[in-house]
Design a protein around this motif. Structure first.
Motif, PDB file in Angstrom:
ATOM      1  N   LEU A  11     -23.708 -30.466 -15.441  1.00  0.00           N
ATOM      2  CA  LEU A  11     -24.349 -31.430 -16.079  1.00  0.00           C
ATOM      3  C   LEU A  11     -24.174 -32.307 -16.761  1.00  0.00           C
ATOM      4  CD1 LEU A  11     -25.281 -27.487 -17.690  1.00  0.00           C
ATOM      5  CD2 LEU A  11     -27.051 -29.184 -15.947  1.00  0.00           C
ATOM      6  N   SER A  12     -23.416 -32.588 -17.649  1.00  0.00           N
ATOM      7  CA  SER A  12     -22.884 -33.597 -18.026  1.00  0.00           C
ATOM      8  C   SER A  12     -22.440 -35.403 -16.864  1.00  0.00           C
ATOM      9  CB  SER A  12     -21.735 -33.731 -18.776  1.00  0.00           C
ATOM     10  OG  SER A  12     -20.738 -33.833 -18.291  1.00  0.00           O
ATOM     11  N   LEU A  66     -26.257 -21.295 -20.609  1.00  0.00           N
ATOM     12  CA  LEU A  66     -25.176 -22.048 -21.620  1.00  0.00           C
ATOM     13  C   LEU A  66     -26.391 -21.995 -22.659  1.00  0.00           C
ATOM     14  CD1 LEU A  66     -24.265 -24.852 -19.956  1.00  0.00           C
ATOM     15  CD2 LEU A  66     -22.630 -23.368 -21.446  1.00  0.00           C
ATOM     16  N   PRO A  67     -26.685 -22.177 -23.870  1.00  0.00           N
ATOM     17  CA  PRO A  67     -27.465 -22.248 -25.155  1.00  0.00           C
ATOM     18  C   PRO A  67     -28.416 -23.575 -24.691  1.00  0.00           C
ATOM     19  CG  PRO A  67     -25.403 -21.653 -25.941  1.00  0.00           C
ATOM     20  CD  PRO A  67     -25.122 -22.102 -25.070  1.00  0.00           C
ATOM     21  N   ARG A  68     -29.893 -24.154 -25.722  1.00  0.00           N
ATOM     22  CA  ARG A  68     -30.917 -24.622 -25.238  1.00  0.00           C
ATOM     23  C   ARG A  68     -29.725 -26.177 -26.044  1.00  0.00           C
ATOM     24  NH1 ARG A  68     -35.930 -24.744 -23.897  1.00  0.00           N
ATOM     25  NH2 ARG A  68     -35.917 -22.878 -24.307  1.00  0.00           N
ATOM     26  N   ALA A  69     -29.552 -25.712 -26.572  1.00  0.00           N
ATOM     27  CA  ALA A  69     -28.527 -27.333 -27.547  1.00  0.00           C
ATOM     28  C   ALA A  69     -28.106 -27.799 -26.793  1.00  0.00           C
ATOM     29  CB  ALA A  69     -28.825 -26.735 -29.158  1.00  0.00           C
ATOM     30  N   GLU A  70     -26.770 -26.782 -26.233  1.00  0.00           N
ATOM     31  CA  GLU A  70     -26.189 -26.979 -25.147  1.00  0.00           C
ATOM     32  C   GLU A  70     -25.914 -28.292 -24.530  1.00  0.00           C
ATOM     33  OE1 GLU A  70     -21.423 -26.372 -23.679  1.00  0.00           O
ATOM     34  OE2 GLU A  70     -22.926 -24.485 -24.554  1.00  0.00           O
ATOM     35  N   VAL A  71     -27.018 -27.490 -23.494  1.00  0.00           N
ATOM     36  CA  VAL A  71     -27.527 -28.096 -22.572  1.00  0.00           C
ATOM     37  C   VAL A  71     -28.542 -29.366 -22.744  1.00  0.00           C
ATOM     38  CG1 VAL A  71     -29.448 -27.897 -20.368  1.00  0.00           C
ATOM     39  CG2 VAL A  71     -27.995 -26.330 -21.142  1.00  0.00           C
ATOM     40  N   LEU A  72     -29.007 -29.396 -23.625  1.00  0.00           N
ATOM     41  CA  LEU A  72     -29.700 -31.299 -24.301  1.00  0.00           C
ATOM     42  C   LEU A  72     -28.746 -31.816 -24.725  1.00  0.00           C
ATOM     43  CD1 LEU A  72     -32.703 -29.879 -26.495  1.00  0.00           C
ATOM     44  CD2 LEU A  72     -33.112 -30.929 -24.279  1.00  0.00           C
ATOM     45  N   SER A  73     -27.493 -31.334 -25.330  1.00  0.00           N
ATOM     46  CA  SER A  73     -26.399 -31.970 -25.523  1.00  0.00           C
ATOM     47  C   SER A  73     -25.513 -33.170 -24.460  1.00  0.00           C
ATOM     48  CB  SER A  73     -25.086 -31.508 -25.649  1.00  0.00           C
ATOM     49  OG  SER A  73     -24.044 -32.761 -26.536  1.00  0.00           O
ATOM     50  N   LEU A  74     -25.678 -32.019 -23.183  1.00  0.00           N
ATOM     51  CA  LEU A  74     -24.605 -32.241 -22.003  1.00  0.00           C
ATOM     52  C   LEU A  74     -26.050 -33.396 -21.437  1.00  0.00           C
ATOM     53  CD1 LEU A  74     -23.692 -29.281 -21.570  1.00  0.00           C
ATOM     54  CD2 LEU A  74     -21.876 -31.081 -21.703  1.00  0.00           C
ATOM     55  N   LEU A  75     -26.838 -33.240 -21.180  1.00  0.00           N
ATOM     56  CA  LEU A  75     -28.406 -34.167 -20.313  1.00  0.00           C
ATOM     57  C   LEU A  75     -27.797 -35.112 -21.254  1.00  0.00           C
ATOM     58  CD1 LEU A  75     -30.880 -31.582 -19.936  1.00  0.00           C
ATOM     59  CD2 LEU A  75     -28.840 -32.537 -17.703  1.00  0.00           C
ATOM     60  N   ARG A  76     -27.569 -35.548 -22.150  1.00  0.00           N
ATOM     61  CA  ARG A  76     -27.599 -36.660 -22.903  1.00  0.00           C
ATOM     62  C   ARG A  76     -26.839 -37.526 -22.725  1.00  0.00           C
ATOM     63  NH1 ARG A  76     -30.562 -33.935 -27.587  1.00  0.00           N
ATOM     64  NH2 ARG A  76     -32.626 -33.712 -27.476  1.00  0.00           N
ATOM     65  N   ASP A  77     -25.211 -37.135 -22.970  1.00  0.00           N
ATOM     66  CA  ASP A  77     -24.511 -37.836 -22.524  1.00  0.00           C
ATOM     67  C   ASP A  77     -24.133 -37.789 -20.752  1.00  0.00           C
ATOM     68  OD1 ASP A  77     -22.773 -35.654 -24.488  1.00  0.00           O
ATOM     69  OD2 ASP A  77     -21.918 -35.284 -23.467  1.00  0.00           O
ATOM     70  N   ARG A  78     -24.959 -37.062 -19.956  1.00  0.00           N
ATOM     71  CA  ARG A  78     -25.413 -37.771 -18.748  1.00  0.00           C
ATOM     72  C   ARG A  78     -26.198 -38.980 -18.495  1.00  0.00           C
ATOM     73  NH1 ARG A  78     -29.461 -37.618 -14.494  1.00  0.00           N
ATOM     74  NH2 ARG A  78     -27.578 -37.320 -12.317  1.00  0.00           N
ATOM     75  N   LEU A  79     -27.439 -38.989 -19.376  1.00  0.00           N
ATOM     76  CA  LEU A  79     -27.695 -40.176 -19.738  1.00  0.00           C
ATOM     77  C   LEU A  79     -27.064 -41.759 -19.954  1.00  0.00           C
ATOM     78  CD1 LEU A  79     -31.194 -39.608 -21.265  1.00  0.00           C
ATOM     79  CD2 LEU A  79     -30.905 -40.470 -19.127  1.00  0.00           C
ATOM     80  N   GLU A  80     -25.895 -41.328 -20.998  1.00  0.00           N
ATOM     81  CA  GLU A  80     -25.289 -42.184 -21.977  1.00  0.00           C
ATOM     82  C   GLU A  80     -24.716 -43.112 -20.425  1.00  0.00           C
ATOM     83  OE1 GLU A  80     -23.663 -40.922 -25.388  1.00  0.00           O
ATOM     84  OE2 GLU A  80     -25.196 -40.369 -26.294  1.00  0.00           O
TER      85      GLU A  80
END
Length: 200
Positions: A92-93, A112-126
């Motif tokens: 995901l990241s 996974l928890p919603r907040a963790e998925v969002l964090s992983l996807l934001r890592d992917r964006l960076e």
């Protein structure tokens, strides 16, 4: 990363205990045999191989109704759960995974928890932004794109891929932030049931 490994671990985890035909049916229902290397032979090989590695625990159950050897059911060990979530988070990241790995991760992201998925996807964006920056810095450093001739199309493709990947990722983040899907800890996920003909 091994996409087949993630797919098989996720499918087994979804059942609690599953035999090879159940795993194969699940992945065929997803169409995974079309976009990954999840073919019957690779699925059965992965099950046996991961059992030898201690990632799966094999249980011999009732003999085959066709008269073959006893059917084997598999379940994740503690090491298997750890490996599954490691592969899922990585897929995901990471910006440089093949599409089959990302596709597999999307199918299991609700584990996974919603907040963790969002964090992983934001890592992917960076990571996509850094990759795009590195490509364009090399591409444009002290020269016009025409200097590279047709080879410049390689870099054009990379930049376009980074931009398209970022746009898609931002869209997914927005949908998840908007409440789409049911993630771990939020209740039962409404996973579409398998057709009766695919149930083992």
């Amino acid at each position: 990363m091994s996409t087949i490994r993630l797919l098989v671990l996720g499918a087994v985890r979804g059942h609690g205990r599953a035999h090879g035909y159940q795993v194969r049916s699940d992945l065929e229902y997803w169409g995974a045999h079309e976009w990954s290397n999840a073919k019957p032979g690779s699925i059965y090989h992965a099950l046996k191989h991961m059992a030898k590695q201690g990632v799966l625990l094999a249980h011999e159950v009732a003999p085959s109704t066709a008269g073959g050897p006893p059917r084997t059911e598999y379940e994740l060990t503690a090491a298997g759960r750890e490996e599954y979530f490691r592969l899922l988070r990585e897929a995901l990241s990471s910006y440089d995974q093949k599409l089959d790995a990302l596709s597999a991760a999307l199918g299991f992201m609700v584990d996974l928890p919603r907040a963790e998925v969002l964090s992983l996807l934001r890592d992917r964006l960076e990571r996509l932004a850094r990759w795009r920056g590195a490509v364009t810095e090399y591409y444009l450093a002290g020269a016009s794109p025409q200097r590279y001739g047709h080879i410049g199309e390689i870099m054009n493709m990379w930049v376009h891929s980074a931009e398209a990947g970022a746009e898609w990722t931002r869209g997914l983040i927005g949908r998840i932030e908007g409440g789409a899907y049911v993630f771990a800890g939020e209740g039962d996920s409404p996973t579409p049931p398998l057709p009766e003909t695919l149930r083992g």
